[in-house]
Design an enzyme around this catalytic site. Sequence first.
Site, mmCIF file in Angstrom:
data_model
loop_
_atom_site.group_PDB
_atom_site.id
_atom_site.type_symbol
_atom_site.label_atom_id
_atom_site.label_comp_id
_atom_site.label_asym_id
_atom_site.label_seq_id
_atom_site.Cartn_x
_atom_site.Cartn_y
_atom_site.Cartn_z
ATOM 1 N N ASN A 92 60.320 12.557 -92.044
ATOM 2 C CA ASN A 92 58.932 12.811 -91.618
ATOM 3 C C ASN A 92 58.817 12.382 -90.158
ATOM 4 O O ASN A 92 58.735 11.196 -89.862
ATOM 5 C CB ASN A 92 57.993 11.989 -92.515
ATOM 6 C CG ASN A 92 56.558 12.025 -92.020
ATOM 7 O OD1 ASN A 92 56.184 12.864 -91.197
ATOM 8 N ND2 ASN A 92 55.742 11.110 -92.518
ATOM 9 N N TRP A 93 58.822 13.374 -89.275
ATOM 10 C CA TRP A 93 58.817 13.064 -87.841
ATOM 11 C C TRP A 93 57.482 12.514 -87.338
ATOM 12 O O TRP A 93 57.394 12.052 -86.221
ATOM 13 C CB TRP A 93 59.136 14.337 -87.038
ATOM 14 C CG TRP A 93 60.590 14.615 -86.903
ATOM 15 C CD1 TRP A 93 61.619 13.879 -87.419
ATOM 16 C CD2 TRP A 93 61.187 15.713 -86.204
ATOM 17 N NE1 TRP A 93 62.816 14.452 -87.089
ATOM 18 C CE2 TRP A 93 62.582 15.579 -86.334
ATOM 19 C CE3 TRP A 93 60.690 16.795 -85.495
ATOM 20 C CZ2 TRP A 93 63.479 16.485 -85.771
ATOM 21 C CZ3 TRP A 93 61.566 17.699 -84.934
ATOM 22 C CH2 TRP A 93 62.951 17.545 -85.070
ATOM 23 N N LYS A 94 56.453 12.664 -88.123
ATOM 24 C CA LYS A 94 55.102 12.290 -87.646
ATOM 25 C C LYS A 94 54.897 12.914 -86.256
ATOM 26 O O LYS A 94 55.115 14.093 -86.094
ATOM 27 C CB LYS A 94 54.939 10.773 -87.616
ATOM 28 C CG LYS A 94 55.388 10.105 -88.901
ATOM 29 C CD LYS A 94 55.003 8.661 -88.948
ATOM 30 C CE LYS A 94 55.624 8.017 -90.164
ATOM 31 N NZ LYS A 94 55.074 6.743 -90.508
ATOM 32 N N GLU A 249 55.469 5.209 -101.662
ATOM 33 C CA GLU A 249 55.489 4.567 -100.344
ATOM 34 C C GLU A 249 54.436 3.466 -100.290
ATOM 35 O O GLU A 249 53.260 3.748 -100.023
ATOM 36 C CB GLU A 249 55.160 5.596 -99.258
ATOM 37 C CG GLU A 249 56.130 6.740 -99.178
ATOM 38 C CD GLU A 249 56.138 7.332 -97.781
ATOM 39 O OE1 GLU A 249 57.191 7.284 -97.151
ATOM 40 O OE2 GLU A 249 55.096 7.814 -97.311
ATOM 41 N N GLY A 255 56.472 1.797 -91.588
ATOM 42 C CA GLY A 255 56.455 1.682 -90.126
ATOM 43 C C GLY A 255 56.950 0.350 -89.602
ATOM 44 O O GLY A 255 56.640 -0.029 -88.470
ATOM 45 N N SER A 297 60.008 1.938 -94.242
ATOM 46 C CA SER A 297 60.994 1.193 -93.452
ATOM 47 C C SER A 297 62.422 1.339 -93.973
ATOM 48 O O SER A 297 63.180 0.363 -94.031
ATOM 49 C CB SER A 297 60.606 -0.288 -93.367
ATOM 50 O OG SER A 297 59.336 -0.407 -92.771
ATOM 51 N N GLY A 318 60.514 7.771 -92.253
ATOM 52 C CA GLY A 318 59.621 7.985 -91.112
ATOM 53 C C GLY A 318 60.356 7.781 -89.802
ATOM 54 O O GLY A 318 61.127 8.641 -89.358
HETATM 55 C C1 PEP Z 1 56.451 7.278 -93.729
HETATM 56 O O1 PEP Z 1 55.542 7.229 -92.919
HETATM 57 O O2 PEP Z 1 56.478 8.139 -94.614
HETATM 58 C C2 PEP Z 1 57.506 6.286 -93.622
HETATM 59 C C3 PEP Z 1 58.271 6.077 -94.649
HETATM 60 O O3 PEP Z 1 57.591 5.656 -92.440
HETATM 61 P P1 PEP Z 1 58.686 4.560 -91.989
HETATM 62 O O4 PEP Z 1 60.029 5.012 -92.478
HETATM 63 O O5 PEP Z 1 58.584 4.533 -90.511
HETATM 64 O O6 PEP Z 1 58.274 3.280 -92.634
#
Ligand code: PEP
Length: 335
Positions: A92-94, A249, A255, A297, A318
Site C-alpha cells: 500500500n503505497w499511500k 491491522e 506506520g 509496521s 505500508g
Molecule cells: C498500512 O497503512 O496499511 C500499513 C500497514 O502501514 P505500515 O506498514 O507503514 O505500518
Amino acid sequence: MRTPAYSSRCAGWPRTLRAMARRSSTSVSRAEGRRSLSIEATVWRFLCLRADPLAALQRQGRHREKPRPRRGFFVPKKCYIVLVKKRLVVGNWKMYITQADDARDFALALRRKTRGLSGVDVLLAPPHTLIPAVEEVLESSSIRVGAQAISAYADEKHTGDISGAMLKDAGASFAIIGHSERRAAGESDALVREELLRAVEAGLTPILCIGEKERTRDADHFSYVEEQLNSALKDMPKNSLKKLIIAYEPVWAIGKSAADAMKPSDVHEMTIFIRKMLTELLDRKMALRTPVLYGGSVEPGNAVELLKEGGVAGFLVGHASADVDSFVAIIKACK
Ligand code: PEP
C-alpha cells in the site's frame, strides 16, 4: 466457581469469547488441579488447544502432507486442501510514491527482482493517479495492481469519487476497503460495507481492513473487531465474498517500525479469533479459504517471525512497500 474478577474482566468481551473463557477455565482447572491462570491466559490456552490443528496447518504453508489434528474441532477433514494456498503480500503505497516516472521505475525493478519467485502472490496499490502507469509495466507479470480505496456510491453524483468501474478501467483488479486512515478521516462502518458491495459489483477483489485503535486490559479489541466484521459481512450474499481477503491491522501498530509491530503471538490470537468470526458470518469452508493478512509496521526484520508465529497468510505492507528492496525482502520472507 466464577470469581468476581472473572465477571468484571470478561464484561466487555464478545459473547463467544465469554463463553469460551467460562468453559475453558472450568476444564483447565479440572485438568490441572485448579492451578490458577489469568483469564487471558486461560482463553489463550483454550484457543490454542482448540485451534492448534489450524495453526499447524497454517504454519505448514505449502506442505501437502495430510495433517493429524489433535482434536476434531473447527478444522474439517479437507481443510489441508483449502488452506494450501499461496501467501499474499500487498503493498500500500499511500502517498509515498507520487510521480509516474518513479512509479514505473519501481514497478520495473519489482518485476525484475521477483521474476521466477513462486509460492507468493504480490499485489500493489499505488495512488489512483498512478494505477495506469504501474499496470502498464506489470500487465504481463503476475503482480496485480489495485486501488487504495473505492467510492461507496453507485450513482454518478459524487464529485471527486472514483467508482469500482472506473478503477477497473484504469487497470485495478482489487481494492483496499476500510483502511484505518480512511476510517479516521470519517468513513463509518456502514460506509465501509457499501464500499465492499461496490467492489464486489465491479468484480474487484475486496481487501477488507479491520483492527482496533488501542489495546486495553479489558480486551475490548475483540468486540471492536467483532463489530467491524459484523457490520461489513453480516447477511452479505456468500457467493459475492468468495474472493474476500481480510487485513487485520491494529491501528496502534501502523506506520511505526518493526520494534513497534504487534507481537506474533498476539497476531496469532487475533487470526484465530477472526477466523472464528468468519466461520459464524460466512461458513466454515469459506472461513478457512479466506486469507487473513497482518498489517502494521511489517519490515524485512520482522516478516519471517510474524509469518511463522502469527499464523497469517501474508501481509499488507505500508511504508516498507515504497522501498523496492524492503518490499522484495518481505516478499521473499513469505516464500
Ligand atoms: C498500512 O497503512 O496499511 C500499513 C500497514 O502501514 P505500515 O506498514 O507503514 O505500518
